[in-house]
Design a protein around this motif. Structure first.
Motif, mmCIF file in Angstrom:
data_model
loop_
_atom_site.group_PDB
_atom_site.id
_atom_site.type_symbol
_atom_site.label_atom_id
_atom_site.label_comp_id
_atom_site.label_asym_id
_atom_site.label_seq_id
_atom_site.Cartn_x
_atom_site.Cartn_y
_atom_site.Cartn_z
ATOM 1 N N ASP A 153 -8.746 1.419 -0.168
ATOM 2 C CA ASP A 153 -7.908 0.464 -0.972
ATOM 3 C C ASP A 153 -6.435 1.074 -1.383
ATOM 4 O O ASP A 153 -4.777 0.428 -1.204
ATOM 5 C CB ASP A 153 -7.798 -0.805 -1.888
ATOM 6 C CG ASP A 153 -9.357 -1.705 -1.854
ATOM 7 O OD1 ASP A 153 -9.439 -1.858 -0.274
ATOM 8 O OD2 ASP A 153 -9.610 -2.248 -2.434
ATOM 9 N N LYS A 154 -6.791 2.185 -1.839
ATOM 10 C CA LYS A 154 -5.500 2.672 -2.047
ATOM 11 C C LYS A 154 -4.756 3.604 -1.132
ATOM 12 O O LYS A 154 -3.010 3.241 -1.149
ATOM 13 C CB LYS A 154 -5.863 4.800 -2.850
ATOM 14 C CG LYS A 154 -4.989 5.704 -3.630
ATOM 15 C CD LYS A 154 -5.421 7.099 -3.483
ATOM 16 C CE LYS A 154 -4.331 8.071 -4.387
ATOM 17 N NZ LYS A 154 -3.819 8.672 -2.834
ATOM 18 N N LEU A 155 -5.021 3.842 -0.031
ATOM 19 C CA LEU A 155 -4.829 4.540 1.268
ATOM 20 C C LEU A 155 -3.595 3.743 1.996
ATOM 21 O O LEU A 155 -2.426 3.624 2.450
ATOM 22 C CB LEU A 155 -5.518 5.449 2.468
ATOM 23 C CG LEU A 155 -5.928 5.794 2.058
ATOM 24 C CD1 LEU A 155 -7.214 6.725 2.772
ATOM 25 C CD2 LEU A 155 -4.977 7.392 1.790
ATOM 26 N N ALA A 156 -4.595 2.429 1.942
ATOM 27 C CA ALA A 156 -3.803 0.869 2.674
ATOM 28 C C ALA A 156 -2.412 0.830 1.215
ATOM 29 O O ALA A 156 -1.546 0.179 2.357
ATOM 30 C CB ALA A 156 -4.796 -0.573 2.537
ATOM 31 N N GLY A 157 -2.015 0.676 0.541
ATOM 32 C CA GLY A 157 -1.214 0.262 -0.839
ATOM 33 C C GLY A 157 -0.640 2.186 -0.038
ATOM 34 O O GLY A 157 0.902 1.183 -0.725
ATOM 35 N N GLU A 158 -0.213 3.097 0.739
ATOM 36 C CA GLU A 158 0.213 4.022 0.493
ATOM 37 C C GLU A 158 1.590 3.444 1.365
ATOM 38 O O GLU A 158 1.788 2.651 2.263
ATOM 39 C CB GLU A 158 -0.128 5.250 0.840
ATOM 40 C CG GLU A 158 -0.946 5.714 0.419
ATOM 41 C CD GLU A 158 -1.607 7.169 0.328
ATOM 42 O OE1 GLU A 158 -2.161 7.444 -0.148
ATOM 43 O OE2 GLU A 158 -1.355 7.283 1.542
ATOM 44 N N GLN A 159 3.273 4.239 1.452
ATOM 45 C CA GLN A 159 3.694 3.727 2.029
ATOM 46 C C GLN A 159 4.086 5.279 3.512
ATOM 47 O O GLN A 159 3.173 5.857 3.249
ATOM 48 C CB GLN A 159 5.662 3.644 1.471
ATOM 49 C CG GLN A 159 5.787 3.035 0.579
ATOM 50 C CD GLN A 159 6.281 1.551 0.618
ATOM 51 O OE1 GLN A 159 6.014 1.498 1.465
ATOM 52 N NE2 GLN A 159 4.878 0.620 -0.754
ATOM 53 N N SER A 160 4.075 3.953 4.364
ATOM 54 C CA SER A 160 4.097 5.225 5.624
ATOM 55 C C SER A 160 5.552 6.282 5.620
ATOM 56 O O SER A 160 6.091 6.478 5.412
ATOM 57 C CB SER A 160 4.172 4.176 6.826
ATOM 58 O OG SER A 160 2.912 3.034 7.101
#
Length: 210
Positions: free
Chosen positions: A203-210
């Motif tokens: 969830d944390k990684l999915a929410g990171e900006q690319s």
């Protein structure tokens, strides 16, 4: 018995055995050298480090994350098809290394499937890597019996794992590696997982900006 081994009649056999041993050593050395070159060529920039023998390793900030090499292989459930990390551009990718012979792999399968189902619509992909299963049908039965919805690479020889670099501990099964959206290594788990272990990470990684 010693007299027989040192007799003139036994010497040709001893010389043949020594020659055979030397030949085997040469072949093994050549094999190791080739694998080493492949590992370097395919390893990307990821450098595995496990401080104090930890079984959970997190790579933060994102600038500290290394890339893996090209990781792909034969699709376990579809003959003639190849599947790999590059099939999931811009997505978080959860890599799970497993074998049907592995008790902890069976134990964690429902948890992995749970997180997969909960996160697949949020830009999170899962890719299994099936290793040390020379009987493909048994590995396929594992997928069917555990209702695994994501694909797996069929890699009994573990060749695809060269993409993880030469230092990665391929002897630890199960292992789960979480890649961020740029397919850099963000987390490594060297143990079986529960859903509550993995869900916050993806969830944390999915929410990171690319």
């Amino acid at each position: 018995m010693r007299a027989a081994l040192t007799s003139p009649a036994a010497r040709p056999f001893r010389r043949a055995a020594a020659l055979l041993a030397g030949l085997c050593a040469t072949v093994l050395l050549a094999g190791c050298t080739t694998a080493g070159k492949d590992a370097v060529a395919q390893g990307g920039t990821f450098d595995f480090v496990s401080p104090g023998g930890k079984t959970e390793i997190f790579y933060d900030p994102p600038s500290a994350r290394g890339t893996i090499g090209k990781l792909s292989g034969s699709d376990l459930m579809h003959d003639g098809k190849t599947v790999g990390v590059d099939d999931f551009p811009g997505q978080v990718v959860v890599l799970n290394i497993w074998g049907q012979w592995c008790g902890p792999c069976r134990a964690e399968a429902p948890a992995l499937e749970q997180v997969y189902e909960a996160s697949k619509n949020n830009g999170v992909a899962f890719l299994g890597i099936n290793v040390r299963d020379n009987q493909k049908d048994k590995a396929q039965d594992f997928v069917t019996d555990n209702k695994v919805g994501y694909p797996s690479i069929y890699d009994p020889s573990m060749r695809s794992l060269l993409a993880l670099g030469g230092k990665f501990p391929t002897s630890v099964i199960p292992t789960t590696i979480v890649l961020d959206k740029q397919h850099r290594v963000a987390a490594v788990f060297l143990r079986a997982l529960l859903a509550e272990d993995l869900r916050p990470v993806v969830d944390k990684l999915a929410g990171e900006q690319s």
